[in-house]
Design an enzyme around this catalytic site. Structure first.
Site, PDB file in Angstrom:
ATOM      1  N   ASP A 199       0.832  -1.192   0.000  1.00  0.00           N
ATOM      2  CA  ASP A 199       0.000   0.000   0.000  1.00  0.00           C
ATOM      3  C   ASP A 199       0.872   1.249   0.000  1.00  0.00           C
ATOM      4  O   ASP A 199       1.859   1.338   0.742  1.00  0.00           O
ATOM      5  CB  ASP A 199      -0.907  -0.016   1.240  1.00  0.00           C
ATOM      6  CG  ASP A 199      -1.797   1.201   1.339  1.00  0.00           C
ATOM      7  OD1 ASP A 199      -2.652   1.365   0.466  1.00  0.00           O
ATOM      8  OD2 ASP A 199      -1.612   1.983   2.291  1.00  0.00           O
TER       9      ASP A 199
ATOM     10  N   GLU B 214       1.663  -0.421  -4.998  1.00  0.00           N
ATOM     11  CA  GLU B 214       0.741   0.662  -5.317  1.00  0.00           C
ATOM     12  C   GLU B 214       1.640   1.881  -5.501  1.00  0.00           C
ATOM     13  O   GLU B 214       2.094   2.463  -4.511  1.00  0.00           O
ATOM     14  CB  GLU B 214      -0.275   0.896  -4.197  1.00  0.00           C
ATOM     15  CG  GLU B 214      -1.262   1.998  -4.545  1.00  0.00           C
ATOM     16  CD  GLU B 214      -2.186   2.363  -3.380  1.00  0.00           C
ATOM     17  OE1 GLU B 214      -3.324   2.766  -3.648  1.00  0.00           O
ATOM     18  OE2 GLU B 214      -1.763   2.256  -2.225  1.00  0.00           O
TER      19      GLU B 214
END
Length: 722
Positions: A343, A379
């Site tokens: 993330d 990401e």
């Protein structure tokens, strides 16, 4: 109780079959107490006297799995200097393998007064915080082994442990929403029949329920608020939270592996649940604040935040790097997971204020013999300056391709001027990845993900409808690149419903015929809706949970998705290992193109076709015999060739098939628009009408007159049939 000196390594609580070794890093601590908590909440404090290289350690022969514990760290409380030690707060072990309880929003968790943040508050937090738990490392893995699907064969399914299982009618209500349910035969059967090869689980590291959400009777559903990087989230456990969650997680992985399905974890190493300078003291802040967090250089009472969550971990310190690497290795070695999606990964690369693709984090990943061998997905953005880094990660990494998502969404809602960009995304985004020596597998292609509209909502709403989140509908992305197909939200208009169904199929089919690695959001294969909410981070309810009660539309979407995945898996032309070459891309310029872009007249697209902004139609020709890829035995693989026709306009358009040198006869394989029968034969040069917003896939077997290949001086083995 006997107290032995113990060892400084490994960090955390380590049960060896007899007793437990405890080790905690803190450079700033002046004194550390290990606190053992009994079932009634009573606390026994043991002063740790042994310190080696800032690691405080002790061995307790009598401590067994299931024991709750925490730490109290005595040291400077000087926020202006970056120090926030507070022995009135019972702290979690950063290396805890299991965590019991859930932190409340009680004032005792904070080291300041709510009425006056400048005033110190020293209320004891033990009764209102979470406890670390000693766990047994032993588990019968049997003959478990990772499925190890090669990247180009991978189809990822992004799933939420609770959201996927909470409403499934074939799962007992008592176990829904748990790791047990995620490993249930009903879920595994669905995944296998769908054809996916990997599940990417949204955060399962122990996270915290945010106080501001609890006050509004909401919950942190997504889980991007980690506090325990080694502990499976306890709310997803069926049998208990004093180690049972570890056993259940392992069994879930074992069950999925037996079904040949990999497990990838969505991990949040960029920040923690302790928030900004006004957040609670749960773990890292009270242990060694300045060592764990990035602080503002000229104002060390505040945190440097590139995540939008209040803090960022300090990736430059050896102990933070060690924490993350130890965590990753633990999940691979002990929990048997097969990869990670990071993330806001740009934050992990920040050593000072810029994203550096050669940062210490990437260097240490690259040389690690365990982590470097699993799937690593970034990401590739965060909220900091220069944080959008699609295409900027090192060769070992794959990335969520945000450019793919945006272009495919825009193309299929008839935005002008996208033909060039759309074909780049279909062909694997070489413009983003080839310059760093990467291949199409660097691109994780997706149209929808947990953050944003579902696929059904993408074709049903122009605007977000997030009123249930309690923020006046202002949260979430406002520019969704969506189109409601003629009516906003629920409608009984048959024409609108038919268009939505067709467009959803077009998006799914595009994803599955694109080079790269496709990722499907859970529930998109059955038409899941969130009622137009594109930010369900706080909706732990029917808004977010997958509804398994399928209507006719949901059943048809499931059938179509299964067929498209099967088509991809059975035809290597849709999942090449290397970037496609166009005509003349070979060294001598004589090779037939592995891919050709054709106009509606069946001829190669002209400069005018490429430059005309209103051109929204094209045909992709994939030659299954052009430069076949070698398999492991050195033989060439030969596959069917394909024509994929896209009509992203709102009108019916005539498409002409290419001449016989591309194939004398083509078979209708799958499409949207219901104008041709599957299996129907079409001759070279034939003209067919394709309805607006439609897609058609045609296949033909290899022709006898395969093109010449570069002369290597060696006799080729006969080609293998795909």
């Amino acid at each position: 109780m006997q107290i032995w000196t113990g060892q400084a390594y490994p960090l955390g609580a380590t049960f060896d079959g007899s007793g437990t070794n405890f080790a905690l890093y803190s450079e700033v601590a002046e004194r550390v107490e290990l606190c053992l908590i009994d079932e009634d909440g009573a606390e026994r404090r043991i002063g740790i006297t042994e310190v080696d290289a800032y690691v405080w350690h002790v061995y307790l022969p009598s401590v067994q799995p299931g024991q709750r514990y925490g730490y109290r760290v005595h040291g400077p409380y000087d926020p202006a200097a970056g120090h926030r030690c507070d022995p009135s707060k019972l702290l979690l072990d950063p290396y805890a393998k299991a965590i019991a309880g859930m932190a409340s929003n009680h004032p005792s968790l904070y080291s300041y007064s709510f009425e006056d943040p400048s005033e110190r508050a020293a209320e004891d937090s033990a009764a209102h915080t979470m406890h670390s738990v000693v766990v047994s490392p032993f588990f019968d893995w049997g003959n478990d082994h990772p499925p190890a699907h090669e990247y180009h064969e991978t189809v990822i399914y992004e799933a939420h442990v609770k959201g996927l299982t909470m409403l499934h009618p074939d799962i007992d209500e008592n176990i829904r929403g748990t790791y047990v349910a995620m490993g249930h035969p009903a879920i595994i059967e669905h995944l296998r029949e769908l054809g996916v090869t990997a599940v990417e689980l949204m955060p399962v590291h122990q996270f915290v329920q945010d106080g501001h959400l609890v006050e509004k009777c909401l919950r942190n559903y997504w889980g991007y608020n980690t506090i325990g990087f080694f502990a499976p989230h306890n709310e997803y456990s069926y049998a208990g939270e004093t180690g049972q969650q570890v056993q259940e997680f392992k069994q879930m992985v074992k069950n999925l592996h037996e079904a040949d399905i990999e497990v990838i974890l969505d991990v949040v190493y960029n920040h923690t649940a302790e928030g900004n300078h006004l957040g609670p003291t749960l773990c890292f802040r009270g242990i060694d604040n300045a060592a764990y967090y990035r602080l503002v250089e000229d104002d060390r009472a505040h945190y440097y935040d590139t995540t939008g969550t209040g803090n960022s971990l300090l990736m430059r310190t050896p102990h933070v790097l060690q924490l993350i690497m130890d965590s990753l290795r633990y999940w691979v070695s002990e929990m048997h997971v097969d990869g990670f999606r990071f993330d806001l990964a740009s934050t992990l690369a920040r050593e000072l204020h810029e994203v550096d693709r050669l940062s210490a984090f990437f260097d240490i990943i690259q040389q690690d013999p365990i982590i470097s061998q699993v799937k690593l997905i970034a990401e590739p953005w965060d909220l900091g300056e220069g944080g959008y880094q699609v295409g900027g990660f090192p060769p070992l990494w794959s990335e969520w391709n945000g450019r793919y998502r945006d272009t495919v969404r825009d193309f299929h809602r008839s935005e002008p001027g996208l033909i060039g960009d759309f074909t780049s995304r279909l062909a694997g985004s070489s413009d983003l990845y080839q310059h760093t020596g990467r291949t199409p597998i660097a691109s994780i292609n997706f149209v929808t993900a947990h953050d944003g509209f579902t696929l059904r909502d993408l074709v049903s709403y122009n605007d977000r409808h997030n009123e249930a989140n309690g923020e006046g509908g202002r949260d979430g992305e406002s520019h969704n690149r969506s189109w409601n197909s003629g009516a906003e939200g629920a409608t009984e208009d048959e024409a609108v419903l038919a268009l939505r169904a067709r467009r959803a199929k077009n998006l799914m089919a595009t994803l599955l015929v694109s080079q790269g690695v496709p990722m499907i959001l859970h529930g998109d294969e059955i038409g899941r809706t969130q009622g137009g909410n594109n930010n369900t981070y706080c909706q732990d309810d029917e808004i977010s949970w997958v509804d398994w009660d399928l209507d006719a539309e949901g059943q048809e979407m499931l059938r179509f998705t299964r067929t498209m995945i099967a088509l991809r898996q059975s035809h290597p032309i849709f999942r090449r290992r290397r970037f496609l070459q166009g005509a003349g891309d070979g060294e001598d310029g004589s090779l037939r193109g592995e891919v050709e872009w054709l106009g509606t007249d069946g001829a190669p697209m002209t400069g005018e076709d490429w430059s005309t902004a209103q051109n929204k139609c094209l045909t992709m020709f994939l030659d299954g015999s052009a430069i076949p890829e070698p398999n492991l035995r050195g033989q060439r693989i030969e596959d069917d060739s394909a024509l994929v026709m896209f009509n992203a306009s709102g009108n019916s358009v005539d498409f002409t098939l290419p001449p016989a040198d591309h194939g004398s006869e083509w078979r209708v394989t799958i499409g949207t628009g219901d104008t041709l029968e599957v299996g129907a034969a079409l001759a070279a040069g034939a003209t067919i009408s394709r309805p607006g917003h439609s897609l058609l896939v045609l296949l033909r077997p290899p022709m006898d007159d395969t093109p010449d290949h570069p002369d290597t001086g060696e006799e080729d083995d006969p080609p293998l049939r795909a």
